[in-house]
Scaffold this motif. Structure first.
Motif, mmCIF file in Angstrom:
data_model
loop_
_atom_site.group_PDB
_atom_site.id
_atom_site.type_symbol
_atom_site.label_atom_id
_atom_site.label_comp_id
_atom_site.label_asym_id
_atom_site.label_seq_id
_atom_site.Cartn_x
_atom_site.Cartn_y
_atom_site.Cartn_z
ATOM 1 N N ASP A 156 0.903 -0.719 0.106
ATOM 2 C CA ASP A 156 -0.220 0.146 0.239
ATOM 3 C C ASP A 156 1.014 1.307 -0.079
ATOM 4 N N LYS A 157 1.831 1.537 0.759
ATOM 5 C CA LYS A 157 2.520 2.580 1.030
ATOM 6 C C LYS A 157 3.674 2.520 -0.493
ATOM 7 N N ALA A 158 3.405 1.744 -0.866
ATOM 8 C CA ALA A 158 4.799 1.609 -1.904
ATOM 9 C C ALA A 158 4.022 2.392 -3.017
ATOM 10 N N MET A 159 2.885 1.647 -3.579
ATOM 11 C CA MET A 159 1.935 1.657 -5.167
ATOM 12 C C MET A 159 0.586 2.410 -4.511
ATOM 13 N N GLY A 160 0.522 3.153 -3.437
ATOM 14 C CA GLY A 160 -1.395 3.864 -2.835
ATOM 15 C C GLY A 160 -1.914 2.553 -2.927
ATOM 16 N N LYS A 161 -2.794 2.703 -2.094
ATOM 17 C CA LYS A 161 -3.862 1.871 -2.197
ATOM 18 C C LYS A 161 -4.836 1.540 -2.854
ATOM 19 N N ASP A 162 -4.741 2.670 -3.886
ATOM 20 C CA ASP A 162 -6.172 2.362 -5.019
ATOM 21 C C ASP A 162 -5.370 1.839 -6.624
ATOM 22 N N LYS A 163 -4.113 1.539 -6.318
ATOM 23 C CA LYS A 163 -3.515 0.813 -7.432
ATOM 24 C C LYS A 163 -2.522 -0.497 -7.403
ATOM 25 N N SER A 164 -3.537 -0.514 -8.843
ATOM 26 C CA SER A 164 -2.759 -2.314 -8.879
ATOM 27 C C SER A 164 -1.405 -2.594 -9.936
ATOM 28 N N ILE A 165 -1.252 -1.748 -10.373
ATOM 29 C CA ILE A 165 -0.162 -1.673 -11.142
ATOM 30 C C ILE A 165 1.109 -0.625 -11.537
ATOM 31 N N LEU A 166 2.134 -0.276 -10.336
ATOM 32 C CA LEU A 166 3.234 0.848 -11.101
ATOM 33 C C LEU A 166 3.628 0.653 -12.107
ATOM 34 N N LEU A 167 3.549 1.767 -13.252
ATOM 35 C CA LEU A 167 5.301 1.482 -13.632
ATOM 36 C C LEU A 167 5.913 2.915 -13.681
ATOM 37 N N SER A 168 7.538 2.379 -13.771
ATOM 38 C CA SER A 168 8.161 3.586 -13.489
ATOM 39 C C SER A 168 9.016 3.095 -14.095
ATOM 40 N N ALA A 169 9.472 4.228 -14.830
ATOM 41 C CA ALA A 169 10.309 4.564 -16.323
ATOM 42 C C ALA A 169 12.030 5.392 -15.274
ATOM 43 N N ASP A 170 12.028 5.583 -14.563
ATOM 44 C CA ASP A 170 12.809 6.129 -14.224
ATOM 45 C C ASP A 170 13.042 6.043 -12.170
ATOM 46 N N THR A 171 13.596 5.196 -11.772
ATOM 47 C CA THR A 171 13.632 5.260 -10.007
ATOM 48 C C THR A 171 14.312 5.809 -9.709
ATOM 49 N N SER A 172 15.215 6.378 -10.119
ATOM 50 C CA SER A 172 16.440 7.144 -9.514
ATOM 51 C C SER A 172 15.525 8.927 -9.770
ATOM 52 N N LYS A 173 14.355 8.846 -10.143
ATOM 53 C CA LYS A 173 13.653 9.883 -10.091
ATOM 54 C C LYS A 173 12.721 9.714 -9.481
ATOM 55 N N GLN A 174 12.328 8.501 -8.880
ATOM 56 C CA GLN A 174 10.603 8.453 -8.032
ATOM 57 C C GLN A 174 10.731 7.380 -7.219
ATOM 58 N N PHE A 175 10.503 8.568 -6.348
ATOM 59 C CA PHE A 175 10.338 7.650 -4.852
ATOM 60 C C PHE A 175 9.282 6.730 -5.000
ATOM 61 N N ILE A 176 10.098 5.402 -4.475
ATOM 62 C CA ILE A 176 8.759 3.813 -4.411
ATOM 63 C C ILE A 176 9.212 3.629 -2.957
ATOM 64 N N TYR A 177 8.085 3.686 -1.724
ATOM 65 C CA TYR A 177 8.137 3.161 -0.638
ATOM 66 C C TYR A 177 8.853 1.960 -0.617
ATOM 67 N N GLY A 178 10.049 1.613 0.273
ATOM 68 C CA GLY A 178 10.309 0.114 0.214
ATOM 69 C C GLY A 178 10.893 -0.546 -1.216
ATOM 70 N N PHE A 179 11.391 0.048 -2.307
ATOM 71 C CA PHE A 179 12.241 -0.039 -3.332
ATOM 72 C C PHE A 179 13.597 -0.999 -2.836
ATOM 73 N N GLU A 180 14.528 -0.549 -1.686
ATOM 74 C CA GLU A 180 15.337 -1.273 -1.409
ATOM 75 C C GLU A 180 14.764 -2.942 -0.822
ATOM 76 N N GLN A 181 14.249 -3.167 0.185
ATOM 77 C CA GLN A 181 13.452 -4.126 0.511
ATOM 78 C C GLN A 181 13.179 -5.009 -0.691
ATOM 79 N N ILE A 182 11.657 -4.513 -1.970
ATOM 80 C CA ILE A 182 11.002 -5.262 -2.792
ATOM 81 C C ILE A 182 12.380 -5.570 -3.631
#
Length: 252
Positions: A156-182
């Protein structure tokens, strides 16, 4: 005896007069090649004073509009090809997952087959679990794909509660919670990613299917997500079945 220098023929260069003469001899040329009107500049007409040449302005706007439409058309063709490629990949993956008889084979196909099918570097199957708080996921270059335990609520924290798919073109410019754990131990090489949310019906635990690649813009917001959503449903259904049959579902 000295070798003679090779004789190079001068390149033939068309002159303006030759082009004019050719067009005079072939008056139907522009009828056969109307696409040239997109780039040809019309001669200005002197009206005198501050009078604006509306004809030239309208032709210029028309040429700009044609170039814009052409660009959009080419973009549509590229997008259609990408979607057809994704359709084939998802169909192949769905067949492989459905045919997996038990949990071990299912996990093997997710971890080993999906990277090759989708042309990605890393596939992680993340399971939310109490173990995620103290279990240290370990991966290396030879086993970058695998199963990872995630802390409860991370999806939920990484994607938001209402989002089922998240696409990131550049992970260095987009914060994703728990990215290091995923992407534990490999987060530094993941430049673009796709995160797919799932929920196990048997115990309502959150599950994430994560694709990571080493190049930027492999995944981006303009991509269609219908087929990825279908893939997530297949994984969700088969994973829940296999976990229940193995008796592990209630232990996660």
């Amino acid at each position: 005896m000295a070798l003679e220098e090779p004789v190079t023929k001068p390149k033939n260069t068309l002159t303006a007069s030759q082009v004019v003469e050719y067009l005079r001899q072939h008056p139907e040329f522009f009828e056969k090649h109307p696409e040239l009107f997109e780039v040809l500049a019309s001669p200005p007409i002197e009206h005198g004073g501050n009078v604006v040449d509306l004809r030239a302005a309208m032709v210029g706007r028309l040429q700009t509009g044609i170039k814009s439409l052409k660009s959009k058309y080419e973009g549509l063709i590229v997008s259609s090809r990408d979607n057809m490629s994704t359709l084939h990949q998802v169909h192949e993956a769905a067949i492989a997952l459905i045919r997996a008889p038990e949990l071990e084979q299912l996990l093997e196909r997710i971890i080993m087959d999906l990277p090759a099918l989708f042309g990605v570097d890393i596939v992680r199957l993340g399971l939310e679990s109490d173990a995620g708080e103290f279990y240290d996921n370990k991966f290396g270059e030879q086993n970058a794909s695998g199963v990872a335990f995630l802390e409860l609520g991370l999806i939920d924290k990484a994607m938001g509660k209402d989002k089922s798919i998240l696409l990131s073109a550049d992970t260095s410019k987009q914060f994703i919670y728990g990215f290091e754990q995923i992407f534990a131990d490999c987060s530094g090489i993941v430049e673009s990613c796709a995160l797919l949310r799932m929920t196990l019906p048997s115990n309502q635990r959150g599950v994430m299917l994560a694709f990571g690649v080493r190049i930027k813009n492999h995944f981006h917001e303009g991509q269609g997500t219908e087929m990825l959503s279908f893939l997530a449903q297949i994984v969700e259904h088969r994973l829940d079945e296999c976990l229940s049959e193995s008796g592990i579902a209630q232990l996660i």
